[in-house]
Design a protein around this motif. Structure first.
Motif, PDB file in Angstrom:
ATOM      1  N   MET A 189       0.847  -1.178   0.000  1.00 48.74           N
ATOM      2  CA  MET A 189       0.000   0.000   0.000  1.00 48.74           C
ATOM      3  C   MET A 189       0.887   1.233   0.000  1.00 48.74           C
ATOM      4  O   MET A 189       1.947   1.236   0.624  1.00 48.74           O
ATOM      5  CB  MET A 189      -0.896   0.012   1.244  1.00 48.74           C
ATOM      6  CG  MET A 189      -1.892   1.174   1.275  1.00 48.74           C
ATOM      7  SD  MET A 189      -2.595   1.465   2.915  1.00 48.74           S
ATOM      8  CE  MET A 189      -1.300   2.476   3.635  1.00 48.74           C
ATOM      9  N   GLU A 190       0.480   2.267  -0.718  1.00 50.01           N
ATOM     10  CA  GLU A 190       1.220   3.519  -0.748  1.00 50.01           C
ATOM     11  C   GLU A 190       0.428   4.606  -0.037  1.00 50.01           C
ATOM     12  O   GLU A 190      -0.801   4.671  -0.151  1.00 50.01           O
ATOM     13  CB  GLU A 190       1.513   3.950  -2.186  1.00 50.01           C
ATOM     14  CG  GLU A 190       2.528   3.069  -2.889  1.00 50.01           C
ATOM     15  CD  GLU A 190       2.907   3.623  -4.244  1.00 50.01           C
ATOM     16  OE1 GLU A 190       2.151   4.481  -4.777  1.00 50.01           O
ATOM     17  OE2 GLU A 190       3.958   3.218  -4.783  1.00 50.01           O
ATOM     18  N   ALA A 191       1.135   5.434   0.711  1.00 52.90           N
ATOM     19  CA  ALA A 191       0.528   6.578   1.397  1.00 52.90           C
ATOM     20  C   ALA A 191       1.364   7.818   1.101  1.00 52.90           C
ATOM     21  O   ALA A 191       2.604   7.760   1.136  1.00 52.90           O
ATOM     22  CB  ALA A 191       0.440   6.338   2.898  1.00 52.90           C
ATOM     23  N   THR A 192       0.703   8.925   0.806  1.00 57.53           N
ATOM     24  CA  THR A 192       1.382  10.194   0.524  1.00 57.53           C
ATOM     25  C   THR A 192       1.078  11.184   1.640  1.00 57.53           C
ATOM     26  O   THR A 192      -0.088  11.402   1.988  1.00 57.53           O
ATOM     27  CB  THR A 192       0.920  10.776  -0.820  1.00 57.53           C
ATOM     28  OG1 THR A 192       1.218   9.841  -1.865  1.00 57.53           O
ATOM     29  CG2 THR A 192       1.623  12.087  -1.109  1.00 57.53           C
ATOM     30  N   ILE A 193       2.145  11.757   2.229  1.00 58.58           N
ATOM     31  CA  ILE A 193       1.959  12.768   3.267  1.00 58.58           C
ATOM     32  C   ILE A 193       2.568  14.083   2.801  1.00 58.58           C
ATOM     33  O   ILE A 193       3.484  14.099   1.968  1.00 58.58           O
ATOM     34  CB  ILE A 193       2.557  12.344   4.622  1.00 58.58           C
ATOM     35  CG1 ILE A 193       4.085  12.261   4.532  1.00 58.58           C
ATOM     36  CG2 ILE A 193       1.971  11.049   5.094  1.00 58.58           C
ATOM     37  CD1 ILE A 193       4.736  12.133   5.910  1.00 58.58           C
ATOM     38  N   ARG A 194       2.046  15.187   3.370  1.00 63.45           N
ATOM     39  CA  ARG A 194       2.515  16.526   3.019  1.00 63.45           C
ATOM     40  C   ARG A 194       2.810  17.296   4.305  1.00 63.45           C
ATOM     41  O   ARG A 194       2.067  17.201   5.286  1.00 63.45           O
ATOM     42  CB  ARG A 194       1.474  17.267   2.210  1.00 63.45           C
ATOM     43  CG  ARG A 194       1.829  18.742   1.915  1.00 63.45           C
ATOM     44  CD  ARG A 194       0.722  19.438   1.180  1.00 63.45           C
ATOM     45  NE  ARG A 194       0.502  18.836  -0.121  1.00 63.45           N
ATOM     46  CZ  ARG A 194      -0.552  19.106  -0.895  1.00 63.45           C
ATOM     47  NH1 ARG A 194      -1.476  19.957  -0.471  1.00 63.45           N
ATOM     48  NH2 ARG A 194      -0.683  18.520  -2.066  1.00 63.45           N
ATOM     49  N   ASN A 195       3.904  18.050   4.265  1.00 62.13           N
ATOM     50  CA  ASN A 195       4.223  18.965   5.363  1.00 62.13           C
ATOM     51  C   ASN A 195       3.440  20.245   5.117  1.00 62.13           C
ATOM     52  O   ASN A 195       3.776  21.056   4.261  1.00 62.13           O
ATOM     53  CB  ASN A 195       5.724  19.237   5.407  1.00 62.13           C
ATOM     54  CG  ASN A 195       6.110  20.158   6.557  1.00 62.13           C
ATOM     55  OD1 ASN A 195       5.263  20.630   7.311  1.00 62.13           O
ATOM     56  ND2 ASN A 195       7.401  20.428   6.683  1.00 62.13           N
ATOM     57  N   VAL A 196       2.343  20.415   5.874  1.00 61.12           N
ATOM     58  CA  VAL A 196       1.511  21.598   5.714  1.00 61.12           C
ATOM     59  C   VAL A 196       1.909  22.694   6.702  1.00 61.12           C
ATOM     60  O   VAL A 196       1.242  23.740   6.771  1.00 61.12           O
ATOM     61  CB  VAL A 196       0.018  21.253   5.898  1.00 61.12           C
ATOM     62  CG1 VAL A 196      -0.442  20.308   4.819  1.00 61.12           C
ATOM     63  CG2 VAL A 196      -0.241  20.653   7.280  1.00 61.12           C
ATOM     64  N   GLY A 197       2.969  22.468   7.456  1.00 53.08           N
ATOM     65  CA  GLY A 197       3.470  23.477   8.376  1.00 53.08           C
ATOM     66  C   GLY A 197       4.351  24.486   7.673  1.00 53.08           C
ATOM     67  O   GLY A 197       4.533  24.443   6.451  1.00 53.08           O
ATOM     68  N   ALA A 198       4.922  25.384   8.466  1.00 51.39           N
ATOM     69  CA  ALA A 198       5.744  26.463   7.904  1.00 51.39           C
ATOM     70  C   ALA A 198       7.231  26.230   8.122  1.00 51.39           C
ATOM     71  O   ALA A 198       8.041  27.113   7.817  1.00 51.39           O
ATOM     72  CB  ALA A 198       5.341  27.799   8.522  1.00 51.39           C
ATOM     73  N   GLU A 199       7.617  25.083   8.641  1.00 48.99           N
ATOM     74  CA  GLU A 199       9.012  24.826   8.949  1.00 48.99           C
ATOM     75  C   GLU A 199       9.412  23.460   8.405  1.00 48.99           C
ATOM     76  O   GLU A 199       8.607  22.522   8.399  1.00 48.99           O
ATOM     77  CB  GLU A 199       9.224  24.860  10.471  1.00 48.99           C
ATOM     78  CG  GLU A 199      10.674  24.712  10.898  1.00 48.99           C
ATOM     79  CD  GLU A 199      10.824  24.813  12.406  1.00 48.99           C
ATOM     80  OE1 GLU A 199      11.812  24.298  12.937  1.00 48.99           O
ATOM     81  OE2 GLU A 199       9.923  25.402  13.046  1.00 48.99           O
ATOM     82  N   PRO A 200      10.650  23.315   7.915  1.00 50.06           N
ATOM     83  CA  PRO A 200      11.105  22.013   7.427  1.00 50.06           C
ATOM     84  C   PRO A 200      11.117  20.983   8.561  1.00 50.06           C
ATOM     85  O   PRO A 200      11.264  21.323   9.735  1.00 50.06           O
ATOM     86  CB  PRO A 200      12.510  22.287   6.894  1.00 50.06           C
ATOM     87  CG  PRO A 200      12.595  23.762   6.749  1.00 50.06           C
ATOM     88  CD  PRO A 200      11.678  24.359   7.745  1.00 50.06           C
ATOM     89  N   ALA A 201      10.990  19.729   8.173  1.00 49.79           N
ATOM     90  CA  ALA A 201      11.035  18.624   9.132  1.00 49.79           C
ATOM     91  C   ALA A 201      12.040  17.603   8.645  1.00 49.79           C
ATOM     92  O   ALA A 201      12.120  17.305   7.447  1.00 49.79           O
ATOM     93  CB  ALA A 201       9.658  17.990   9.289  1.00 49.79           C
ATOM     94  N   THR A 202      12.819  17.069   9.562  1.00 50.57           N
ATOM     95  CA  THR A 202      13.780  16.016   9.240  1.00 50.57           C
ATOM     96  C   THR A 202      13.444  14.768  10.050  1.00 50.57           C
ATOM     97  O   THR A 202      12.690  14.815  11.027  1.00 50.57           O
ATOM     98  CB  THR A 202      15.210  16.465   9.546  1.00 50.57           C
ATOM     99  OG1 THR A 202      15.314  16.791  10.942  1.00 50.57           O
ATOM    100  CG2 THR A 202      15.594  17.682   8.720  1.00 50.57           C
TER     101      THR A 202
END
Length: 535
Positions: A189-202
């Motif tokens: 199964m594939e899932a797509t997520i998006r960073n909807v915040g204002a700061e990068p995430a690692t």
């Protein structure tokens, strides 16, 4: 005097009002046709955290906790419902509401309404709490006295404030999920997520958990996959191993998500409460078409037909298997390969089956199974399938016709038997064997034919004799055949019986006993005369 009388009338009127007024009010309070009350609207924002640098949708939820002042509870909705509710919002500071006034209809105590608004947060907005001012305008019935038809209508405006949190930390959404895994199988199964915040995430890690026992991640209900780094607005697609129970229905399965990450300062964070749904692919299915059978009690036959892959996926190395457990149906070949089949593709098959003598000549359903490999080259078995066939009654392998059925006692004859192949296949190395009982005998009781095609006839001859003392009547001759079928299997046929009639000994023939007696007498007399002369 007149003044005194006027004052008395006024006092009497006031006393009447003071006494009658409460009485009327009390009467209305207990009157089932009277009700008085009002709505009480409040506004909430379930998710009031917004990222800077973008326009976000904020859902305002308008609820009603109305109350009755007087009257029957049965008429509660009349005075507690807020009609034609209009919502308008404004926000302090650098934030800006992009949505104007909007109508949400009637808000009752048991039916809240949502009013989505767009709020723009500038890139340079300071993180923190801001006040959103919401104005509610509506109409309502304040009281109703049905006995007199008196109704009081009011307009009201209510202003409330909601705290909005501007948070520049990473936040995430699951934007899509998909799987080609059919019900009853395992896959990915594939899932797509998006960073909807204002700061990068690692060091982003997405954990998904199934809320249904029918949908599993690997061997458990949850699985975590590492995503990597995500800038604001960036998407990433990751894979999960999933398995779907064969008994699951074709529906969308609910998933709960959690994202663990590190912000630009290296501080670990968690974004919980993400939700998603995934639709399982339909169950892989097969069906039979144009099934024909040539099955008969006590014989070998074939089940032929066409196998269709009903999809949804391609099936590789497809094998049709005979899976029935009937003791009277013995597969000569328990399976037959038909190759790979794309969805919608068909292939012909033939399964040879032998029915024992104990089988019943009735229509039957045979359990079948389809073994195949899925797109991941994993072996799968589809068992929800059968075939309907007709079983014909038993029959003789050979048909016999005797040319001469009479034999005189004390004589012999040649019996010719016409043998016809009654099977649907050519037989070879046909060895005929004759069996007799006293007083019938045969010194030539075997015959041989190299081959017989279906319906072909050959003649087999036997020498048969009857004792001279045989009683004239009908006697039985028995025959069977050893032969090879088309597959080279050696078989022995049923035993066949035919009749031969023994008649009286024939008259007018040579009296062999008298002849022998006369010869003996001549020899004796001649010998005596010879001896007498010499002496």
């Amino acid at each position: 005097m007149g003044g005194t009388r006027g004052i008395a009338l006024v006092v009497a009127a006031l006393l009447t009002i003071s006494i009658v007024g409460p009485t009327v009010a009390l009467a209305q309070t207990n009157d089932p046709l009277f009700v008085q009350g009002q709505p009480d609207l409040t506004v909430d924002a379930p998710d009031a955290t917004l990222p800077p640098g973008q326009t976000s949708e904020l859902t305002l939820q308008v609820s009603n906790d109305g109350r009755i002042i007087r009257g029957s509870p049965a008429n509660r909705d009349i005075v507690t419902s807020a009609r034609n509710v209009r919502v308008e919002a404004d926000v302090e500071g650098p934030l800006e509401v992009e949505t104007g006034q909007q109508s949400v209809g009637t808000v009752t105590e048991n039916q809240p309404r949502n009013a989505p608004i767009a709020v723009t947060v500038p890139e340079d907005a300071e993180p923190g709490t801001y006040e959103l001012e919401v104005e509610l305008r509506y109409r309502h019935t304040s009281q109703l006295y049905q006995r007199t038809g008196v109704t009081n209508e009011r307009r009201r405006t209510v202003t409330q404030t909601i705290d909005i949190e501007v948070d520049d930390s990473p936040r995430f959404e699951i934007t899509s999920t998909s799987t080609d895994t059919p019900i009853g199988d395992s896959g990915s199964m594939e899932a797509t997520i998006r960073n909807v915040g204002a700061e990068p995430a690692t060091d982003v890690r997405l954990a998904l958990e199934s809320t249904s026992s029918m949908f599993a991640f690997g061997s458990g209900s949850a699985e975590t996959t590492r995503v990597g780094s995500l800038d604001p607005g960036e998407n990433a697609t990751v894979g999960f191993d999933v398995a779907i129970d064969p008994e699951a229905s074709g529906r969308e399965f609910a998933l709960d998500g959690t994202v663990q990450y590190a912000d630009s300062d290296g501080v670990d964070g968690v974004d919980e409460g993400l939700t998603a749904g995934v639709q399982a692919a339909p169950k892989q299915r097969f069906s039979f078409e144009d099934v024909e059978s040539a099955l008969r009690v006590g014989e070998e036959g074939d089940v032929r037909g066409t196998l269709r892959n009903d999809g949804p996926a391609t099936a590789r190395s497809v094998v049709v298997q005979f899976a029935d457990e009937s003791p009277n149906a013995v597969p000569i070949e328990s399976s037959v390969a038909v190759g790979s089949l794309a969805a919608g593709e068909t292939a012909e098959f033939r399964l040879p089956i032998e029915l024992t003598e104990e089988a019943e000549p009735t229509p039957k359903n045979f359990d079948m199974a389809i073994a195949y490999r899925n797109e991941d080259n994993e072996r799968r078995l589809f068992e929800d399938i059968d075939v309907s066939v007709n079983v014909e009654p038993n029959r003789d392998e050979f048909l016999l016709e005797v040319e001469d059925r009479e034999l005189a006692a004390g004589s012999s004859t040649i019996v010719e038997v016409n043998v016809t192949n009654n099977l649907d296949e050519t037989v070879s190395n046909v060895e005929a064997k004759l069996f007799t009982d006293d007083p019938i005998a045969s010194d030539d009781d075997e015959g041989y034919t190299e081959s017989l095609a279906p319906g072909e006839t050959t003649t087999v001859s036997f020498s048969v004799s009857a004792d001279s003392g045989a009683t004239p009547r009908t006697y039985s001759l028995q025959m069977d055949f050893r032969y090879d079928d088309e597959s080279g299997t050696s078989k022995i046929s049923d035993t066949y019986r035919t009749a031969i009639v023994v008649t009286e000994a024939e008259e007018g023939g040579i009296p062999w006993l008298l002849v022998i007696g006369a010869i003996v007498l001549v020899v004796v007399v001649g010998g005596a005369l010879y001896l007498r002369r010499r002496s």
